[in-house]
Scaffold this motif. Sequence first.
Motif, PDB file in Angstrom:
ATOM      1  N   ARG A 128       0.837  -1.205   0.000  1.00 39.21           N
ATOM      2  CA  ARG A 128       0.000   0.000   0.000  1.00 39.21           C
ATOM      3  C   ARG A 128       0.867   1.248   0.000  1.00 39.21           C
ATOM      4  O   ARG A 128       1.966   1.258   0.562  1.00 39.21           O
ATOM      5  N   VAL A 129       0.357   2.278  -0.622  1.00 39.68           N
ATOM      6  CA  VAL A 129       1.065   3.550  -0.716  1.00 39.68           C
ATOM      7  C   VAL A 129       1.446   4.025   0.683  1.00 39.68           C
ATOM      8  O   VAL A 129       0.618   4.054   1.599  1.00 39.68           O
ATOM      9  N   GLY A 130       2.720   4.385   0.844  1.00 36.98           N
ATOM     10  CA  GLY A 130       3.214   4.893   2.115  1.00 36.98           C
ATOM     11  C   GLY A 130       3.896   3.859   2.974  1.00 36.98           C
ATOM     12  O   GLY A 130       4.701   4.210   3.839  1.00 36.98           O
ATOM     13  N   ASN A 131       3.561   2.576   2.790  1.00 35.85           N
ATOM     14  CA  ASN A 131       4.295   1.522   3.489  1.00 35.85           C
ATOM     15  C   ASN A 131       5.702   1.400   2.900  1.00 35.85           C
ATOM     16  O   ASN A 131       6.023   2.016   1.882  1.00 35.85           O
ATOM     17  N   ARG A 132       6.530   0.584   3.524  1.00 31.83           N
ATOM     18  CA  ARG A 132       7.872   0.336   3.015  1.00 31.83           C
ATOM     19  C   ARG A 132       7.968  -1.092   2.482  1.00 31.83           C
ATOM     20  O   ARG A 132       7.203  -1.967   2.878  1.00 31.83           O
ATOM     21  N   GLY A 140      13.419  -0.079   4.054  1.00 37.56           N
ATOM     22  CA  GLY A 140      13.377  -0.163   2.605  1.00 37.56           C
ATOM     23  C   GLY A 140      12.671   1.028   1.992  1.00 37.56           C
ATOM     24  O   GLY A 140      12.188   1.940   2.681  1.00 37.56           O
ATOM     25  N   ILE A 141      12.572   1.024   0.671  1.00 40.79           N
ATOM     26  CA  ILE A 141      11.991   2.164  -0.041  1.00 40.79           C
ATOM     27  C   ILE A 141      10.497   2.270   0.234  1.00 40.79           C
ATOM     28  O   ILE A 141       9.830   1.302   0.579  1.00 40.79           O
ATOM     29  N   ARG A 142       9.975   3.482   0.081  1.00 40.53           N
ATOM     30  CA  ARG A 142       8.536   3.696   0.209  1.00 40.53           C
ATOM     31  C   ARG A 142       7.811   3.074  -0.977  1.00 40.53           C
ATOM     32  O   ARG A 142       8.282   3.113  -2.111  1.00 40.53           O
ATOM     33  N   ILE A 143       6.670   2.496  -0.700  1.00 41.48           N
ATOM     34  CA  ILE A 143       5.823   1.940  -1.752  1.00 41.48           C
ATOM     35  C   ILE A 143       5.011   3.076  -2.358  1.00 41.48           C
ATOM     36  O   ILE A 143       4.403   3.869  -1.632  1.00 41.48           O
ATOM     37  N   LYS A 144       4.993   3.156  -3.685  1.00 40.07           N
ATOM     38  CA  LYS A 144       4.382   4.282  -4.385  1.00 40.07           C
ATOM     39  C   LYS A 144       3.313   3.818  -5.365  1.00 40.07           C
ATOM     40  O   LYS A 144       3.357   2.692  -5.887  1.00 40.07           O
ATOM     41  N   THR A 145       2.374   4.706  -5.638  1.00 38.10           N
ATOM     42  CA  THR A 145       1.385   4.460  -6.679  1.00 38.10           C
ATOM     43  C   THR A 145       2.081   4.191  -8.009  1.00 38.10           C
ATOM     44  O   THR A 145       3.011   4.902  -8.384  1.00 38.10           O
ATOM     45  N   GLY A 146       1.653   3.163  -8.714  1.00 35.66           N
ATOM     46  CA  GLY A 146       2.224   2.827 -10.017  1.00 35.66           C
ATOM     47  C   GLY A 146       3.271   1.740  -9.972  1.00 35.66           C
ATOM     48  O   GLY A 146       3.707   1.253 -11.026  1.00 35.66           O
ATOM     49  N   MET A 147       3.681   1.343  -8.767  1.00 35.59           N
ATOM     50  CA  MET A 147       4.568   0.174  -8.698  1.00 35.59           C
ATOM     51  C   MET A 147       3.795  -1.077  -9.127  1.00 35.59           C
ATOM     52  O   MET A 147       2.630  -1.244  -8.762  1.00 35.59           O
ATOM     53  N   VAL A 148       4.447  -1.931  -9.886  1.00 37.16           N
ATOM     54  CA  VAL A 148       3.901  -3.255 -10.186  1.00 37.16           C
ATOM     55  C   VAL A 148       4.921  -4.273  -9.700  1.00 37.16           C
ATOM     56  O   VAL A 148       6.085  -4.244 -10.112  1.00 37.16           O
ATOM     57  N   LEU A 149       4.474  -5.140  -8.797  1.00 38.80           N
ATOM     58  CA  LEU A 149       5.372  -6.038  -8.082  1.00 38.80           C
ATOM     59  C   LEU A 149       4.926  -7.485  -8.223  1.00 38.80           C
ATOM     60  O   LEU A 149       3.727  -7.774  -8.182  1.00 38.80           O
ATOM     61  N   ALA A 150       5.895  -8.373  -8.362  1.00 42.18           N
ATOM     62  CA  ALA A 150       5.640  -9.806  -8.233  1.00 42.18           C
ATOM     63  C   ALA A 150       6.036 -10.200  -6.815  1.00 42.18           C
ATOM     64  O   ALA A 150       7.217 -10.162  -6.466  1.00 42.18           O
ATOM     65  N   ILE A 151       5.050 -10.514  -6.009  1.00 39.04           N
ATOM     66  CA  ILE A 151       5.284 -10.930  -4.628  1.00 39.04           C
ATOM     67  C   ILE A 151       5.207 -12.448  -4.601  1.00 39.04           C
ATOM     68  O   ILE A 151       4.219 -13.028  -5.067  1.00 39.04           O
ATOM     69  N   GLU A 152       6.259 -13.113  -4.073  1.00 37.54           N
ATOM     70  CA  GLU A 152       6.309 -14.572  -4.231  1.00 37.54           C
ATOM     71  C   GLU A 152       6.996 -15.267  -3.065  1.00 37.54           C
ATOM     72  O   GLU A 152       8.169 -15.643  -3.149  1.00 37.54           O
ATOM     73  N   PRO A 153       6.267 -15.491  -1.982  1.00 28.70           N
ATOM     74  CA  PRO A 153       6.857 -16.245  -0.879  1.00 28.70           C
ATOM     75  C   PRO A 153       7.173 -17.687  -1.263  1.00 28.70           C
ATOM     76  O   PRO A 153       6.372 -18.356  -1.909  1.00 28.70           O
ATOM     77  N   MET A 154       8.360 -18.136  -0.866  1.00 31.49           N
ATOM     78  CA  MET A 154       8.791 -19.526  -0.985  1.00 31.49           C
ATOM     79  C   MET A 154       9.078 -20.007   0.430  1.00 31.49           C
ATOM     80  O   MET A 154      10.026 -19.541   1.059  1.00 31.49           O
TER      81      MET A 154
END
Length: 253
Positions: free
Chosen positions: A143-147, A194-208
């Motif tokens: 979410r926007v504002g999280n890290r 870590g970096i701030r999460i921003k609008t427009g980021m597209v991320l592959a989140i993949e827990p192993m």
Amino acid sequence: MILKSRGEIDAMREAGRVVGTILAALRDATKPGVSTGELDALAAELIAANKVKSAFKGYAPGGRRPYPGVLCTSINEEIVHGIPSKKRILREGDIIGLDFGVVKDGWFADSAITVPVGTTAEDAARLVETTRRSLELGIEQARVGNRIYDIGAAIQAHAEGFGYGVTRDFVGHGVGRRLHEEPQVPNYGPGGQGIRIKTGMVLAIEPMINAGSWEVEELDDDWTAVTADRRLSAHFEHTIAVTEEGPIILTLP
């Protein structure tokens, strides 16, 4: 790090829908007696039918030998990047990670699921469900504002709460015009860094997530990663877009 516009996210959603739809078909085809080579062949047929391209076949980062399949098939203690083969036959009680991606109109999408083969033991089923839920909790933090480490902290807290190990050697990543873009998205904490999460980021989140230790070994095929203690591992992944309204999963059927 490349932020995407609403129009670009919509285009990536189209690629993601293809990924989600093909993964659903592969899940239905995953049964005892089926080879991982057959699953790879089915994935290739569906890629052609949907008029997209494989994101994986021929991929060769860091001087590795080119990846030979369109699908990664990781069985039991294999964490990720398992190579499909007609000689690898699925057995009742196995679990298999299916990692898959496509390129559509120049945009990548990437997703993974872990599928039980027939009826699995209770400990295997618990690992799979915990990993799936870890992904959900990680996505909630995008979410926007999280890290960026807030994502991994949520994943780690849930998985380690069950006594599992969280793989450190492989992480999530940005996605866009390339399969792997910045930023890296670790599956562990600490949160608030870590970096701030921003609008427009597209991320592959993949827990192993591993049933035992987080430590990893790589096999001689230059690709397949396995748990060092040879205990089970599960893998789930979605490509998500960060918007002002919250995270949107792009890789749903």
